[in-house]
Design a protein around this motif. Structure first.
Motif, PDB file in Angstrom:
ATOM      1  N   GLU A 121       0.824  -1.199   0.000  1.00  0.00           N
ATOM      2  CA  GLU A 121       0.000   0.000   0.000  1.00  0.00           C
ATOM      3  C   GLU A 121       0.867   1.262   0.000  1.00  0.00           C
ATOM      4  O   GLU A 121       0.559   2.241  -0.698  1.00  0.00           O
ATOM      5  N   TYR A 122       1.949   1.225   0.752  1.00  0.00           N
ATOM      6  CA  TYR A 122       2.839   2.389   0.780  1.00  0.00           C
ATOM      7  C   TYR A 122       3.466   2.615  -0.594  1.00  0.00           C
ATOM      8  O   TYR A 122       3.558   3.767  -1.063  1.00  0.00           O
ATOM      9  N   LEU A 125       0.921   4.289  -2.894  1.00  0.00           N
ATOM     10  CA  LEU A 125       0.688   5.695  -2.558  1.00  0.00           C
ATOM     11  C   LEU A 125       1.933   6.546  -2.789  1.00  0.00           C
ATOM     12  O   LEU A 125       1.826   7.737  -3.140  1.00  0.00           O
ATOM     13  N   ASP A 128       1.837   7.316  -6.445  1.00  0.00           N
ATOM     14  CA  ASP A 128       0.837   8.365  -6.685  1.00  0.00           C
ATOM     15  C   ASP A 128       1.385   9.735  -6.285  1.00  0.00           C
ATOM     16  O   ASP A 128       1.164  10.748  -6.971  1.00  0.00           O
ATOM     17  N   VAL A 149      -2.863  13.588  -1.272  1.00  0.00           N
ATOM     18  CA  VAL A 149      -2.068  12.430  -1.697  1.00  0.00           C
ATOM     19  C   VAL A 149      -0.810  12.290  -0.841  1.00  0.00           C
ATOM     20  O   VAL A 149      -0.409  11.180  -0.463  1.00  0.00           O
ATOM     21  N   GLN A 152      -1.759  10.780   2.487  1.00  0.00           N
ATOM     22  CA  GLN A 152      -2.039   9.346   2.367  1.00  0.00           C
ATOM     23  C   GLN A 152      -0.728   8.550   2.314  1.00  0.00           C
ATOM     24  O   GLN A 152      -0.609   7.474   2.901  1.00  0.00           O
ATOM     25  N   ARG A 153       0.255   9.102   1.563  1.00  0.00           N
ATOM     26  CA  ARG A 153       1.553   8.418   1.479  1.00  0.00           C
ATOM     27  C   ARG A 153       2.222   8.367   2.851  1.00  0.00           C
ATOM     28  O   ARG A 153       2.756   7.320   3.268  1.00  0.00           O
TER      29      ARG A 153
END
Length: 387
Positions: A121-122, A125, A128, A149, A152-153
């Motif tokens: 997941e990291y 993100l 992104d 964004v 989230q990261r």
């Protein structure tokens, strides 16, 4: 005529009564005289011994392990393996017990999976965030979108760190299912065997001790410590750095010991100072709990005064001896005693050295008592102890 007879008879009776009274009084006087002059007490005496004497101080103590540890498990579960026999010598890091690993292995696998998902997941993100960074620099996205964004990261990165900690904790727990020796030494006999349940941090699995070197714990008075701390043997060795060890069977232990620990204060209740002396134990002859006698050599006392231990009477924490004069009358003297020398005491003060002491019968005499002395020698002290 009758009157003359009565007068003579009355005078005779009066004289007889007077004589009887004198006799009774004299008898009472003799009894009092006998009570005031009791018979002399039979005692055995000895002259104060004077000779050059090693000033050896002796103390009683007990053997202690240099290190000792009660082994407990850091995880709970059933014992699945035991890999020693009671009394064995074990090495540092050796596995002693294993605890059921199934739950901890499952937790480890779960932690590994959680970390892998968090990293995935990291990474998504993070990619992104790189794209949004370029778009933001080109003014293609708003500042709000860009900040969202980035947050989230950063949150995903924190999740990775959290799962790494969970995995590390699971690895530690998994490792703790093996109970290892913290140091090299001897392990106690243990009633715990395979199948017993142990509670983390509570159940004592076994006790270990490192017995090379060992320490002897003992105590001495303040005055003895002050004397010995500055004393040397005839060879020049410091008294507290050249200790001899006598075991309970009377044998002398090979090798000298040295005091390496001195308590921080004098005991308020005992007035004694606690010390520990270190002795090597290469052959593992010395075991914790053994009784031992320590000897500290403070050199030779020239022309020392020695008296039998049984001649000393203690009253109110003071030491006294009874001396016999030329008139066979007893006197009492307070003495200051030093080290024991076999069956004798070394006298530091209180005597001149020419006294005759009551050795046997000390409890039967007091100051001023008249005694009937019978001389004895130093050899008699040993002979009587064998009878």
């Amino acid at each position: 005529m009758l009157r003359n007879f009565r007068g003579k008879w009355g005078k005779s009776l009066a004289v007889a009564l007077a004589v009887s009274g004198l006799l009774v009084f004299a008898g009472c006087g003799n009894k009092k005289a006998q009570q005031k002059a009791p018979a002399a007490v039979a005692v055995k005496t000895m002259q104060v011994i004077k000779r050059d004497t090693p000033n050896v101080h002796e103390f009683t103590g007990f053997v202690e392990a240099q290190q000792e540890a009660k082994l407990t498990a850091n995880v709970s579960g059933k014992i699945t393996g035991k890999y020693f026999n009671g009394g064995d010598r074990v090495e540092a890091g050796q596995v002693l017990f294993t605890i059921d690993q199934r739950t901890y292995k499952a937790n480890l696998l779960n932690a590994q999976a959680g970390l892998a998902a968090a990293r995935t997941e990291y990474n998504r993100l993070a990619a992104d965030a790189e794209r949004y960074k370029k778009l933001y620099e080109q003014n293609a996205v708003s500042k709000q979108q860009y900040d969202l964004v980035m947050a989230q990261r950063d949150s995903a990165q924190a999740q990775v760190a959290a799962h790494e900690a969970i995995l590390e904790n699971a690895q530690i727990s998994m490792g703790d299912t093996e109970v290892r020796a913290p140091f090299s030494g001897r392990i106690s006999t243990s009633d715990l065997s395979v199948g017993n349940f142990v509670a983390a941090g509570q159940t004592v699995l076994a006790t270990m001790s490192n017995t090379n070197p060992v320490r002897i714990k003992f105590s001495m008075s303040e005055n003895e410590y002050l004397q010995l701390s500055k004393a040397h043997s005839d060879s020049g060795a410091k008294a507290l750095e050249d200790l001899k060890l006598v075991l309970s069977d009377g044998s002398i232990y090979t090798g000298a010991g040295v005091v390496d620990q001195v308590d921080r204060e004098i005991g308020s209740g005992t007035g004694a100072l606690t010390l520990k002396a270190r002795f090597s134990n290469d052959d593992n002859r010395l075991m914790p709990g053994m009784f031992a006698r320590l000897q500290a050599n403070a050199g030779t006392v020239k022309n020392a005064m020695l008296i039998p231990q049984r001649a000393v009477k203690e009253m109110l924490y003071k030491k006294f001896v009874f001396t016999v004069g030329s008139d066979n009358k007893v006197d009492m003297k307070e003495v200051t005693l030093g080290a024991r020398v076999g069956k004798l005491w070394l006298v530091e003060a209180g005597l001149n050295g020419d006294e005759t002491l009551v050795v046997e019968g000390v409890q039967k005499v007091n100051k001023g008592s008249e005694v009937k002395p019978a001389a004895m020698t130093e050899a008699d002290l040993s002979n009587e102890s064998k009878q």
